[in-house]
Design a protein around this motif. Structure first.
Motif, PDB file in Angstrom:
ATOM      1  N   ALA A 130       0.866  -1.244  -0.080  1.00 30.45           N
ATOM      2  CA  ALA A 130       0.000  -0.074  -0.040  1.00 30.45           C
ATOM      3  C   ALA A 130       0.735   1.436  -0.485  1.00 30.45           C
ATOM      4  O   ALA A 130       0.482   1.920  -0.759  1.00 30.45           O
ATOM      5  N   ALA A 131       2.568   1.647   0.478  1.00 24.54           N
ATOM      6  CA  ALA A 131       3.187   2.795   1.113  1.00 24.54           C
ATOM      7  C   ALA A 131       3.838   2.461   0.045  1.00 24.54           C
ATOM      8  O   ALA A 131       4.045   3.888  -0.774  1.00 24.54           O
ATOM      9  N   HIS A 132       4.305   1.547  -1.304  1.00 24.29           N
ATOM     10  CA  HIS A 132       4.914   1.679  -2.269  1.00 24.29           C
ATOM     11  C   HIS A 132       4.732   1.592  -3.964  1.00 24.29           C
ATOM     12  O   HIS A 132       4.953   1.514  -4.562  1.00 24.29           O
ATOM     13  N   ALA A 133       3.350   1.306  -4.218  1.00 28.07           N
ATOM     14  CA  ALA A 133       2.494   1.248  -5.110  1.00 28.07           C
ATOM     15  C   ALA A 133       2.180   2.054  -6.045  1.00 28.07           C
ATOM     16  O   ALA A 133       1.762   3.281  -5.340  1.00 28.07           O
ATOM     17  N   THR A 134       2.871   2.111  -6.881  1.00 31.30           N
ATOM     18  CA  THR A 134       2.363   3.717  -8.305  1.00 31.30           C
ATOM     19  C   THR A 134       0.630   3.413  -8.221  1.00 31.30           C
ATOM     20  O   THR A 134       0.495   4.387  -9.571  1.00 31.30           O
ATOM     21  N   PRO A 136      -3.771   2.935  -7.775  1.00 27.64           N
ATOM     22  CA  PRO A 136      -4.073   2.608  -6.586  1.00 27.64           C
ATOM     23  C   PRO A 136      -4.345   1.561  -5.608  1.00 27.64           C
ATOM     24  O   PRO A 136      -3.958   0.559  -7.104  1.00 27.64           O
ATOM     25  N   VAL A 137      -4.286   1.548  -4.791  1.00 31.22           N
ATOM     26  CA  VAL A 137      -4.411   0.435  -3.755  1.00 31.22           C
ATOM     27  C   VAL A 137      -5.693   0.348  -3.154  1.00 31.22           C
ATOM     28  O   VAL A 137      -6.110   1.169  -2.587  1.00 31.22           O
ATOM     29  N   ALA A 138      -6.404  -1.402  -3.356  1.00 34.35           N
ATOM     30  CA  ALA A 138      -7.467  -1.777  -2.851  1.00 34.35           C
ATOM     31  C   ALA A 138      -7.775  -2.525  -1.855  1.00 34.35           C
ATOM     32  O   ALA A 138      -6.637  -3.369  -2.454  1.00 34.35           O
ATOM     33  N   VAL A 139      -7.917  -2.556  -0.676  1.00 33.65           N
ATOM     34  CA  VAL A 139      -7.338  -3.476   0.428  1.00 33.65           C
ATOM     35  C   VAL A 139      -8.818  -4.167   0.939  1.00 33.65           C
ATOM     36  O   VAL A 139      -9.670  -3.049   1.104  1.00 33.65           O
ATOM     37  N   VAL A 140      -9.112  -5.510   0.781  1.00 35.22           N
ATOM     38  CA  VAL A 140     -10.099  -5.859   0.692  1.00 35.22           C
ATOM     39  C   VAL A 140     -10.405  -6.912   2.216  1.00 35.22           C
ATOM     40  O   VAL A 140      -9.441  -7.346   2.157  1.00 35.22           O
ATOM     41  N   PRO A 141     -11.107  -6.459   2.365  1.00 30.08           N
ATOM     42  CA  PRO A 141     -11.806  -7.255   3.924  1.00 30.08           C
ATOM     43  C   PRO A 141     -11.898  -8.896   3.100  1.00 30.08           C
ATOM     44  O   PRO A 141     -12.699  -9.139   2.285  1.00 30.08           O
ATOM     45  N   VAL A 255     -13.759   3.631   1.382  1.00 27.82           N
ATOM     46  CA  VAL A 255     -13.441   4.712   1.924  1.00 27.82           C
ATOM     47  C   VAL A 255     -12.183   5.008   0.439  1.00 27.82           C
ATOM     48  O   VAL A 255     -11.412   3.856   0.464  1.00 27.82           O
ATOM     49  N   VAL A 256     -12.412   6.302   0.762  1.00 23.90           N
ATOM     50  CA  VAL A 256     -10.945   6.515   0.075  1.00 23.90           C
ATOM     51  C   VAL A 256     -10.062   7.823   0.333  1.00 23.90           C
ATOM     52  O   VAL A 256     -10.541   8.671   0.897  1.00 23.90           O
ATOM     53  N   LEU A 257      -9.049   7.024   0.217  1.00 23.85           N
ATOM     54  CA  LEU A 257      -7.935   7.778   1.108  1.00 23.85           C
ATOM     55  C   LEU A 257      -6.988   8.078   0.101  1.00 23.85           C
ATOM     56  O   LEU A 257      -6.188   7.582  -0.202  1.00 23.85           O
ATOM     57  N   LEU A 258      -5.851  10.095   0.640  1.00 25.64           N
ATOM     58  CA  LEU A 258      -5.093  10.223  -0.289  1.00 25.64           C
ATOM     59  C   LEU A 258      -3.528   9.116   0.378  1.00 25.64           C
ATOM     60  O   LEU A 258      -3.628   9.376   1.729  1.00 25.64           O
ATOM     61  N   ARG A 259      -3.047   8.292  -0.354  1.00 27.07           N
ATOM     62  CA  ARG A 259      -1.243   8.184   0.252  1.00 27.07           C
ATOM     63  C   ARG A 259      -0.407   8.970  -0.248  1.00 27.07           C
ATOM     64  O   ARG A 259      -0.154   9.039  -1.190  1.00 27.07           O
ATOM     65  N   GLY A 260       0.740   9.503   0.777  1.00 28.40           N
ATOM     66  CA  GLY A 260       1.029  10.824  -0.127  1.00 28.40           C
ATOM     67  C   GLY A 260       2.668   9.823  -0.259  1.00 28.40           C
ATOM     68  O   GLY A 260       2.610   8.362  -0.152  1.00 28.40           O
ATOM     69  N   GLU A 261       3.572  10.424  -0.601  1.00 28.10           N
ATOM     70  CA  GLU A 261       4.136  10.439  -0.332  1.00 28.10           C
ATOM     71  C   GLU A 261       5.526   9.024  -0.030  1.00 28.10           C
ATOM     72  O   GLU A 261       5.760   9.454   1.671  1.00 28.10           O
ATOM     73  N   LEU A 286      -6.696   3.070  -1.411  1.00 29.13           N
ATOM     74  CA  LEU A 286      -5.280   4.626  -1.263  1.00 29.13           C
ATOM     75  C   LEU A 286      -5.556   5.104  -2.750  1.00 29.13           C
ATOM     76  O   LEU A 286      -4.459   4.258  -3.189  1.00 29.13           O
ATOM     77  N   VAL A 287      -4.671   6.113  -2.871  1.00 25.50           N
ATOM     78  CA  VAL A 287      -4.774   6.760  -4.090  1.00 25.50           C
ATOM     79  C   VAL A 287      -4.142   7.448  -3.964  1.00 25.50           C
ATOM     80  O   VAL A 287      -3.432   8.455  -2.950  1.00 25.50           O
ATOM     81  N   PRO A 288      -2.750   7.350  -4.487  1.00 27.66           N
ATOM     82  CA  PRO A 288      -1.838   7.873  -4.594  1.00 27.66           C
ATOM     83  C   PRO A 288      -1.367   9.538  -4.778  1.00 27.66           C
ATOM     84  O   PRO A 288      -1.398   9.456  -6.063  1.00 27.66           O
ATOM     85  N   ALA A 289      -0.201  10.052  -4.002  1.00 27.03           N
ATOM     86  CA  ALA A 289      -0.534  11.839  -4.654  1.00 27.03           C
ATOM     87  C   ALA A 289       0.216  11.921  -5.700  1.00 27.03           C
ATOM     88  O   ALA A 289       1.141  11.117  -6.157  1.00 27.03           O
ATOM     89  N   THR A 290      -0.040  12.826  -6.353  1.00 23.45           N
ATOM     90  CA  THR A 290       0.615  13.468  -8.133  1.00 23.45           C
ATOM     91  C   THR A 290       2.052  14.410  -7.411  1.00 23.45           C
ATOM     92  O   THR A 290       1.579  15.026  -6.262  1.00 23.45           O
TER      93      THR A 290
END
Length: 309
Positions: A130-134, A136-141, A255-261, A286-290
């Protein structure tokens, strides 16, 4: 005229039941976007100086073929008209997933349940990916199922205007496809300390909430024009962001969240993203910041308390 092939939806699968929700979610996303699905399975390689490598290679290859056949059978039962590719690689799960998803439009992973010493020794795959993917990442229960009754709500956790375009764009597009309502939530804990350069001593909290809601409404205006069929509501809460978002997730489909650098080494998701990622009642995107950014919120609001982190 040449056409560009659609980028795939990539899903990590560990071969167990815990990945079933992620697979169903990835198939639904691939079907929604008319995209192919790539199922990735990592096979950790642990060997010893006393192991005969040629024999080991044959056994590993046999195991790989068996895993591929199992995953293909499960995918074919669920995939319908979605084109499916199965990839098995030896290596650490996070590295394999990140390498296999460099061209992905979306990377889907199941929620990790290891805790304590097992998580420390084995690594936190969910957080690393989740932290390093280029993409968007979806984490699913693990219990997620596309047949469950939709709640018709997409929750957007908005910290500040910077990168709001990425978050709101993802939320409005999904809401248009699904008919869901977009609920934009901004939460912070007011700081009770009072000093000469802080507004706490003379600015009513109700006024701060009103100003924050107005600023967020301004951000939503172009998205409401672009997506006239999507209903979007704004909520500003004086509350612990972690507790607030977890409670809000109980009534959301996503839930849509921003993932920073992220740092070069190790996961770094912050004090809000991590608990939401591991405990939300629904999938988390998790949507990566641009590089593009907008001006920050009213500085008075920033000084009034701790915003989403």
């Amino acid at each position: 005229m040449t056409t560009t092939a659609p980028r795939p939806v990539v899903v990590g699968h560990d071969g167990g039941y815990a990945s079933s929700g992620a697979l169903r979610y990835a198939l639904a996303e691939a079907r929604r976007g008319a995209a192919p699905l790539r199922i990735v399975h990592a096979m950790p390689l642990r060997t010893s100086a006393f192991v005969d490598l040629p024999v080991l290679a044959e056994e590993l290859d046999a195991e790989r073929r068996q895993v591929e056949a199992t995953l293909r059978a499960e995918a074919s039962r669920l995939a319908g008209d979605v084109a499916v590719q199965v990839v098995t690689c030896h290596g650490a799960p996070a590295s394999v997933l990140l390498g296999s998803a460099e061209d992905a439009r979306l990377l889907v992973i199941g929620r990790e349940h290891r805790t304590g010493l097992r998580r420390l020794l084995g690594g936190a795959t969910t957080e690393d990916v989740a932290a390093h993917a280029t993409a968007p990442v979806a984490v699913v229960p693990e219990g997620w199922h596309d047949a469950q009754t939709p709640r018709q709500r997409i929750l957007v956790a908005l910290k500040e205007p910077a990168h709001s375009a990425e978050l709101l764009g993802a939320a409005f597009r999904r809401a248009e496809q699904s008919g869901a309502i977009v609920r934009v939530v901004h939460a912070w804990q007011p700081d009770d300390r009072v000093s000469g350069d802080r507004p706490d001593a003379w600015t009513p909290q109700a006024l701060l909430v009103e100003r924050a809601a107005s600023a967020i409404d301004d951000l939503l205006r172009p998205w409401r024009r672009a997506f006239p069929g999507v209903i979007a509501n704004v909520e500003v809460h004086l509350a612990d962001p972690r507790t607030d978002l977890l409670e809000e997730s109980a009534a959301a489909d996503l839930v849509v969240l921003l993932r920073g650098e992220a740092p070069v080494f190790g996961p770094h998701l912050g004090g809000v993203l991590r608990p939401v990622l591991h405990a939300a009642d629904c999938p988390v995107l998790l949507v990566p910041a641009t590089s593009g950014q907008l001006p920050p919120l009213d500085l008075e609001l920033e000084r009034a308390g701790t915003m989403l982190r």
